[in-house]
Design a protein around this motif. Sequence first.
Motif, PDB file in Angstrom:
ATOM      1  N   GLN A 104      -4.898  -0.661   5.350  1.00  0.00           N
ATOM      2  CA  GLN A 104      -4.624  -0.476   4.351  1.00  0.00           C
ATOM      3  C   GLN A 104      -4.951   0.823   3.672  1.00  0.00           C
ATOM      4  N   VAL A 119      -3.215   4.276   2.835  1.00  0.00           N
ATOM      5  CA  VAL A 119      -3.320   5.276   1.434  1.00  0.00           C
ATOM      6  C   VAL A 119      -3.881   6.287   1.471  1.00  0.00           C
ATOM      7  N   PRO A 121       1.202   0.901  -2.610  1.00  0.00           N
ATOM      8  CA  PRO A 121       0.079   1.513  -2.304  1.00  0.00           C
ATOM      9  C   PRO A 121      -0.536   2.144  -3.455  1.00  0.00           C
TER      10      PRO A 121
END
Length: 233
Positions: free
Chosen positions: A19, A23, A39
């Motif tokens: 993740q 981002v 995000p």
Amino acid sequence: MQANKTRNMTDAEISHTLQMMDVADRIGIGGEDNLSGLPLTFFGRLSDPDRSRCLDMAYGSRFGSPESTGVAASHSLIYQAMNQRKAPARPPEPITEGLTVADIAARMGMDKETTTRLLEANGWLDLAPYAGGQQRRLVPDAVILKGYGANLTAGLHGVPFPVFSPEHVEDIIWSLAWDTITEGVDAQPTKKGKATWLFSHHGYLPDKAIADLSGAGLRTIKRNRPRKNGTCK
């Protein structure tokens, strides 16, 4: 050395890192203002070292250059999210109608069991006690308090079931990082390598999902699944 370090990471650590990479890609493409929804929330909750690491991935050496202040621009969404005066928190509007796990599975083009396992692995569902000795996968309190989901009951004596906010469903699907999982599988040259990678990094997935992703037979997957992961039907 790096490969061994990756193999020793937990599923939660791998998901967190993936993740962060997503981002960082968004920031690298459009700057801090390119973040919104989950995000942006994810970035705002990072620790200072992780936030610096994420920005380093996004900007590379430019971020650490003498010309860079190392601080987000005052007009950016990130700066506003981190520095604006916090208004008193209001409870989210109760979710009276939402998307079920089956609805999310249909959007992702996959089966319900695989979707359930992904949601659970990423914290959107939790195995909770229900009616004495029973257990059901339900939306955790932390997710409910943020307005992302709820547990509804059909009928007077119905069984509770999880639903998710239609407003946030795309962010929830993004957090599951399914594209990253399939890319990781595709990077392995053999069926055995694909299955081994899936067992190591995403052992929570059902046997059938691992068989389909790796190209190995279902019986082979059941026979070779490491005992510590159990067998998912």
